[in-house]
Design a protein around this motif. Structure first.
Motif, short mmCIF file in Angstrom:
data_model
loop_
_atom_site.label_atom_id
_atom_site.label_comp_id
_atom_site.label_asym_id
_atom_site.label_seq_id
_atom_site.Cartn_x
_atom_site.Cartn_y
_atom_site.Cartn_z
N MET A 1 0.83 -1.20 0.00
CA MET A 1 0.00 0.00 0.00
C MET A 1 0.86 1.25 0.00
O MET A 1 1.96 1.24 0.54
N ALA A 2 0.33 2.31 -0.57
CA ALA A 2 1.07 3.56 -0.62
C ALA A 2 1.15 4.20 0.75
O ALA A 2 0.24 4.06 1.57
N PRO A 3 2.24 4.91 1.05
CA PRO A 3 2.34 5.60 2.33
C PRO A 3 1.39 6.77 2.40
O PRO A 3 0.98 7.33 1.38
N ALA A 4 1.01 7.16 3.60
CA ALA A 4 0.10 8.28 3.78
C ALA A 4 0.87 9.50 4.24
O ALA A 4 1.53 9.47 5.26
N VAL A 5 0.83 10.57 3.47
CA VAL A 5 1.42 11.83 3.86
C VAL A 5 0.46 12.92 3.45
O VAL A 5 -0.48 12.70 2.70
N THR A 6 0.71 14.11 3.93
CA THR A 6 -0.19 15.19 3.61
C THR A 6 0.00 15.63 2.16
O THR A 6 1.02 15.37 1.53
N LEU A 7 -1.00 16.31 1.65
CA LEU A 7 -0.92 16.80 0.28
C LEU A 7 0.26 17.76 0.14
O LEU A 7 0.52 18.60 0.99
N ALA A 8 0.98 17.59 -0.94
CA ALA A 8 2.13 18.46 -1.17
C ALA A 8 2.42 18.48 -2.67
O ALA A 8 1.94 17.65 -3.44
N ALA A 9 3.22 19.45 -3.07
CA ALA A 9 3.61 19.50 -4.48
C ALA A 9 4.40 18.25 -4.81
O ALA A 9 5.23 17.80 -4.03
N ASP A 10 4.14 17.68 -5.93
CA ASP A 10 4.78 16.43 -6.32
C ASP A 10 5.30 16.57 -7.74
O ASP A 10 4.61 17.08 -8.61
N THR A 11 6.54 16.16 -7.94
CA THR A 11 7.13 16.31 -9.27
C THR A 11 6.65 15.24 -10.23
O THR A 11 6.88 15.34 -11.43
N ALA A 12 6.03 14.19 -9.72
CA ALA A 12 5.53 13.14 -10.59
C ALA A 12 4.41 13.68 -11.48
O ALA A 12 3.74 14.65 -11.15
N LYS A 13 4.25 13.03 -12.61
CA LYS A 13 3.22 13.43 -13.56
C LYS A 13 2.10 12.41 -13.57
O LYS A 13 2.34 11.20 -13.50
N LEU A 14 0.88 12.88 -13.65
CA LEU A 14 -0.27 11.98 -13.66
C LEU A 14 -0.17 11.00 -14.82
O LEU A 14 0.06 11.40 -15.97
N SER A 15 -0.31 9.72 -14.50
CA SER A 15 -0.27 8.68 -15.51
C SER A 15 -1.70 8.25 -15.83
O SER A 15 -2.40 7.73 -14.96
N SER A 16 -2.10 8.46 -17.07
CA SER A 16 -3.46 8.05 -17.44
C SER A 16 -3.59 6.53 -17.41
O SER A 16 -4.66 6.00 -17.08
N ALA A 17 -2.50 5.82 -17.73
CA ALA A 17 -2.54 4.36 -17.71
C ALA A 17 -2.74 3.84 -16.30
O ALA A 17 -3.63 3.00 -16.04
N ASN A 18 -1.93 4.31 -15.35
CA ASN A 18 -2.07 3.85 -13.97
C ASN A 18 -3.39 4.31 -13.36
O ASN A 18 -4.00 3.59 -12.57
N THR A 19 -3.82 5.52 -13.72
CA THR A 19 -5.09 6.02 -13.20
C THR A 19 -6.25 5.16 -13.69
O THR A 19 -7.13 4.77 -12.91
N TRP B 1 -1.41 11.48 -5.37
CA TRP B 1 -1.02 10.85 -4.12
C TRP B 1 0.51 10.87 -4.06
O TRP B 1 1.17 10.39 -4.99
N PRO B 2 1.08 11.46 -3.01
CA PRO B 2 2.53 11.70 -2.99
C PRO B 2 3.36 10.46 -3.29
O PRO B 2 3.19 9.40 -2.70
N GLY B 3 4.27 10.62 -4.24
CA GLY B 3 5.16 9.55 -4.62
C GLY B 3 4.61 8.64 -5.70
O GLY B 3 5.29 7.70 -6.12
N TYR B 4 3.39 8.91 -6.14
CA TYR B 4 2.75 8.04 -7.13
C TYR B 4 2.19 8.87 -8.28
O TYR B 4 2.18 10.10 -8.23
N THR B 5 1.73 8.20 -9.30
CA THR B 5 1.26 8.89 -10.50
C THR B 5 -0.25 8.81 -10.66
O THR B 5 -0.77 8.95 -11.76
N VAL B 6 -0.96 8.57 -9.56
CA VAL B 6 -2.42 8.53 -9.59
C VAL B 6 -2.97 9.62 -8.67
O VAL B 6 -2.35 9.97 -7.67
N PRO B 7 -4.14 10.17 -9.00
CA PRO B 7 -4.72 11.23 -8.17
C PRO B 7 -5.10 10.74 -6.77
O PRO B 7 -5.38 9.56 -6.55
N VAL B 8 -5.12 11.67 -5.84
CA VAL B 8 -5.54 11.37 -4.47
C VAL B 8 -6.95 10.77 -4.47
O VAL B 8 -7.24 9.84 -3.72
N LEU B 9 -7.83 11.31 -5.30
CA LEU B 9 -9.20 10.82 -5.35
C LEU B 9 -9.26 9.35 -5.76
O LEU B 9 -10.09 8.58 -5.28
N VAL B 10 -8.37 8.94 -6.65
CA VAL B 10 -8.33 7.55 -7.08
C VAL B 10 -7.87 6.66 -5.93
O VAL B 10 -8.45 5.60 -5.67
N PHE B 11 -6.82 7.07 -5.25
CA PHE B 11 -6.36 6.31 -4.09
C PHE B 11 -7.45 6.23 -3.03
O PHE B 11 -7.68 5.17 -2.43
#
Length: 446
Positions: free
Chosen positions: A1-19, A102-112
């Motif tokens: 499972m992904a770690p839980a951290v607060t919302l923050a700027a993330d350099t990762a780019k949203l992946s439509s495939a993973n989403t 979601w911090p560290g990942y390429t999917v939106p917080v809402l998806v997680f």
């Protein structure tokens, strides 16, 4: 499972495939709750079918609202003392933007969030199988509210939330062996110790009324479980998700065959109920361990779980506790087996480089797994029993004996699962409408 951290700027780019993949996985996990309803619904007697279906189905409504209002914040918000999370941005989902990642990942917080919601929904539904035939529906609904808030949300934070004590300890639970299955199985044990046995337990036959329904439910669970397990890596960029997918299939197949072999040796027959139960036992056991073991390790996990869960199911008759549909024997025991076997079979080539005893890693991970298992099990048993006792002393948790005997479907839902009044397709006649000759013959016979 992904770690839980607060919302923050993330350099990762949203992946439509993973989403897209995660949205599909979320839908698969959602389907598991109706699948569970069919699985449980077929295992009870006719007079309890609708109640069993509803005890699972209602969780879709209740837990969804709790999750949006505060559950996601409690489970995956910023850590508070290693026991609970909280982030105001997550309350009501008000502070979550549609493209926030979601911090560290390429999917939106809402998806997680929605993926984790489906886990939160099915976990209390699992408990219901242990309580078949005898619990008030309104009281059960209230139990879901309390249990999800006080037990599930905190435990999810312990296991998957950054700062949670089990997470920081290094307990491996890929997709819910502790947070979902041990948690639900232990809760079931706590509640049934409070409410007692069904009327006629050990005396009356309580066989499943529809084994085809059971098999349908098991098939839907098996299908949905690929989303449950493979989706828990939140993407497919490094091969761990596909490994988990393969291990899920291997362990489930091995557990089903092992259960059937045990059943044949012990009782002399291969039963459809055994096949379905064995498959579920394998799915449960591979849930915590599948990202850490190899496919051969998954085979061993499934085979061991199939035999041990089959053995555990019979304990309720020896020990005298009425676990109606074997939630303790399958989910609690299967979850314990799968979680502990991580400490033996972790290969170091899956989700992390952690190795178990049989791969040269010693017993360090095994003891960590033991701590996670015992912590969740003890907390869930005790708190669930206290919640059941509270409800029993206030609103009343159990239906009356007459209602239980006559059928909880009519008493609680004013419906029955099957209407046989028109069976056969012929015209139904009454005494008043029957031909005179027929009434005369009936009178003579009497």
């Amino acid at each position: 499972m992904a770690p839980a951290v607060t919302l923050a700027a993330d350099t990762a780019k949203l992946s439509s495939a993973n989403t897209g993949f995660m949205l599909i996985c979320s839908a698969l996990v959602m389907l598991m709750t109706p699948g569970l309803a069919f699985f449980y619904g077929g295992m009870v007697r006719v007079k309890s079918t609708l109640n069993m279906l509803m005890m699972s189905f209602i969780s879709l409504g209740i837990v969804t609202l709790l999750w949006v209002l505060y559950g996601f914040s409690l489970a995956f918000g910023g850590d508070k003392g290693s026991l609970i999370g909280w982030s105001t941005d997550f309350v009501g989902f008000q502070g979550i933007g549609k493209t926030d990642l979601w911090p560290g990942y390429t999917v939106p917080v809402l998806v997680f969030a929605v993926f984790q919601l489906m886990f939160a929904i099915i976990t209390p539904a699992l408990i219901s199988g242990a309580l078949a035939d005898r619990v008030k529906f309104g009281a059960w609904s209230l139990f879901i509210v309390l249990w999800a808030t006080i037990v599930y949300f905190p435990v999810a934070h312990w296991v998957w939330g950054t700062g949670g004590w089990a997470y920081d300890l290094g307990v491996i639970d890929f997709a819910g062996g502790t947070a979902v299955h041990i948690n639900a199985g232990a809760a079931a044990l706590g509640v049934i110790l409070v409410i007692g046995r069904r009327v006629g337990f050990r005396r009356d036959p309580m066989r499943p009324h529809s084994l085809p329904l059971v098999m349908l439910g098991a098939g839907l669970l098996w299908f949905g479980w690929f989303g449950f397990n493979a989706g828990s890596w939140l993407g497919n960029d490094d091969g761990v998700g596909p490994l988990m997918f393969v291990n899920t299939q291997v362990a489930t197949a091995a557990a089903m065959l092992a259960w059937l072999a045990y059943e044949k040796i012990r009782h002399g027959a291969f039963t459809t109920l055994g096949a379905a139960s064995g498959a579920v036992a394998g799915l449960v056991a591979i849930t915590p361990s599948g990202g850490a073991v190899s496919p051969l390790g998954a085979l061993a996990v499934g085979a061991i779980a199939g035999v041990l869960c089959a053995m555990a199911v019979g304990l309720k008759y020896r020990l005298g506790y009425d676990d109606s549909l074997d939630v303790v024997g399958v989910h609690m025991v299967g979850g314990v087996v799968g979680s502990l076997l991580v400490g033996l079979f972790a290969s170091g080539t899956g989700q992390s480089d952690v190795r178990g005893l049989f791969y040269g890693g010693g017993l360090d991970q095994f003891w960590k797994q033991c701590a996670g298992v015992l912590g969740v099990l003890a907390y869930s048993v005790v708190v669930s029993a206290l919640l059941a006792l509270l409800l029993d002393r206030t609103v009343g948790l159990r239906v009356g004996e007459d209602e239980e005997i006559s059928g909880i479907d009519r008493a609680e839902h004013a419906e029955t699962a099957y209407d046989f009044s028109g069976a056969g397709g012929g015209v139904v006649t009454t005494a008043a409408s029957a031909p005179a000759t027929a009434r005369q013959h009936k009178k003579v016979d009497a």
